[in-house]
Design an enzyme around this catalytic site. Sequence first.
Site, mmCIF file in Angstrom:
data_model
loop_
_atom_site.group_PDB
_atom_site.id
_atom_site.type_symbol
_atom_site.label_atom_id
_atom_site.label_comp_id
_atom_site.label_asym_id
_atom_site.label_seq_id
_atom_site.Cartn_x
_atom_site.Cartn_y
_atom_site.Cartn_z
ATOM 1 C CG ASP A 1 -3.403 8.394 8.226
ATOM 2 O OD1 ASP A 1 -3.345 7.155 8.356
ATOM 3 O OD2 ASP A 1 -3.611 8.956 7.136
ATOM 4 C CE1 TYR B 1 -7.034 -1.849 6.785
ATOM 5 C CE2 TYR B 1 -5.970 -0.644 5.003
ATOM 6 C CZ TYR B 1 -6.030 -1.023 6.339
ATOM 7 O OH TYR B 1 -5.074 -0.566 7.208
ATOM 8 C CD GLU C 1 -2.986 -0.798 2.344
ATOM 9 O OE1 GLU C 1 -4.060 -1.408 2.307
ATOM 10 O OE2 GLU C 1 -2.629 -0.129 3.333
#
Lengths: 428, 267
Positions: free
Chosen positions: B60, B174, B49
Amino acid sequence: MTADVVTSPGGRPADRRPVRPRARFGHRDPDARGYFGPFGGRFVPETLMAPMIELEAAYVAARQDQAFGDEFERVLREYVGRPTPLFEARGLSADTGLRVFLKREDLAHTGAHKINNALGQALLAVRMGKRRIVAETGAGQHGVATATVCALLGLECVVYMGVDDMARQSLNVFRMRLLGAKVVGVDSGSRTLKDAINEAMREWVATVADTHYLLGSALGPHPYPLMVREFQSVIGVEARAQILNETGRLPDAVVACVGGGSNAMGIFDAFVDDTSVQLIGVEAGGEAIIDGRHAARFAGGQPGVLQGTRTFVLQDEAGNIQATHSVSAGLDYAAVGPEHAWLRSLGRTGYGYATDDEALDAFEWVARTEGILPALESSHAIAHLHGLALELEAGSIVIVNLSGRGDKDVQSAAAALKARGRDVMEGQ
Amino acid sequence: MSRIDEAFATLRAEARVGLVAYVTAGDPDRERSAEVLRAVDRGGADVIEVGVPFSDPLADGPVIQRASERALRAGMTLSGVLDLVGEVRHELRAPIVLFTYANPVVRMGVDAFASRAAAAGVDGVLVLDLPLEEARETRDVFVEAGLDPIFLVSPTTTPERIALADALGRGFLYVISRLGVTGARATVAEGAGELAARVRASARLPIALGFGLSQPDHVKAVGAFADAAVVGSALVDRIATSGRDELARDVEQYVRWLTGRAEGADA
């Protein structure tokens, strides 16, 4: 004033119904995906989708519930002090040749319009069974409003604030802490409002089960832009009734500053269908319209996606968000509420900007002429009166949304004025 | 069959858990980022990735935020990431999934992005802040260009949404095993197995499960209920703390250690 016999231009006696602090719900909903035309939507990581859908459903149910609306109205009246006055500013009128009215949101409890939305969302959070609130704040006014309603309703409160904003709005940091809120400094990115929102969303994504994210402007993913505008719509409902009571007719223009754009959407909303009324938003021109030195999204931005919504965004060619600057922390943000972008694309609203210098001049002008210290944010809207005076016929009626009071700004204004050779502390 | 499909078919054939390794493109700079990609591939990652650095990475945690900042300071852009992938693609065995926020793609234009990404040899694209509802058109453009659209499933995703992600997605799903932002944790999330089982019940695509993994034990444990384990922040942290001369070797060893093929890596 009350002794005057007021008639409308058509000779009809003015309507003098009592003004109630009543918000407008369900008048201009976005589509099912949260879009206002091509703007808006819901651009969030998957983890936040379920909470967004839950929040939307809870909000729609609440606004259809008479008891919720009544409770919101009651607390606005008894605690916030609504309706706020519409004040005819004779000094500003004399200086501009216009007939200027100020919508006195600075007189709402905590000193700005932010309390309207904070209260609405906090009541919703209680209804949803969430006992913990996270919020972001730029100028600190939304943080103070949120901390205040959390104290009132017994909710735990965490406020994220950029460390640069904490420095320039230290008074508000102290107020939030007095009110029992935890204030968390954010030192990533530009250390201002945008970064505080990033951090609040990061925290929310981990705590969604028991926590409501109380977003402070008409920004972010659906349903926030709708919900925030509707909770703020009380401003325009009041102002419209008040100006009709006072002058017997609609205003020629309504002016408000636009950061995310909640005070502007709040006052514009009631006038959107009154097509004779010009609706004018004023952005922060900062030092000048040079990359990184301003926050005028319509003057220097392009459509993009930031923090959950598609709207006008200040960005570079690679799609990274640009730094912004404004003397006013509350307007120092790289994106604008999506409904503003939509109404502008329809030609219903227009946007200008005022520079730091123009806003500071307006700050002093209102202080000396009217005995009112306006927030630096609101001073941008005031500054636009000079331009309007050239555009509109003499005697035109203009309402400016005085969205907040300037007590929080006195230190930074004194420093900014001193840097410009006008040392207020030394006296004249 | 896409290169991603082949990678997961190989995993099934070899009956082993795969490793999906995340790195931020351009971290710490363009040249060393190319070395890192080669090292991750040599180390045995099954899917790589490649994160596109963005100014406002709101999903994040601090480790990947700082990597993004380093990469941006070094001048990396979405266009630069596509050039970088194009340059190293022929040297890599593993398929490449671009991991990006929406705005850089919107700014480049979805069509222009898709054709450039496909030409560079990108295999799949995951746009973090483009949930299923917003991704419909983008997804079609990606598929048309030969890119696998990858979607996220989280602990808050309903069975209906899992099925929709499965229908619209390609390659793999995912699965993020915990609420919150990216970042290494000491253990595999409680409930990860249950979540994976829930996804299995509604989806046909292979599952890569991540968020918080950092050790071979984690990868192995994830293998009990998912096709692959995703390691991101821990690898990015390794890149941040490695010396200039040891960077490629450290990254390769760490990745090999994660796959369980190496003994006694210096972790």
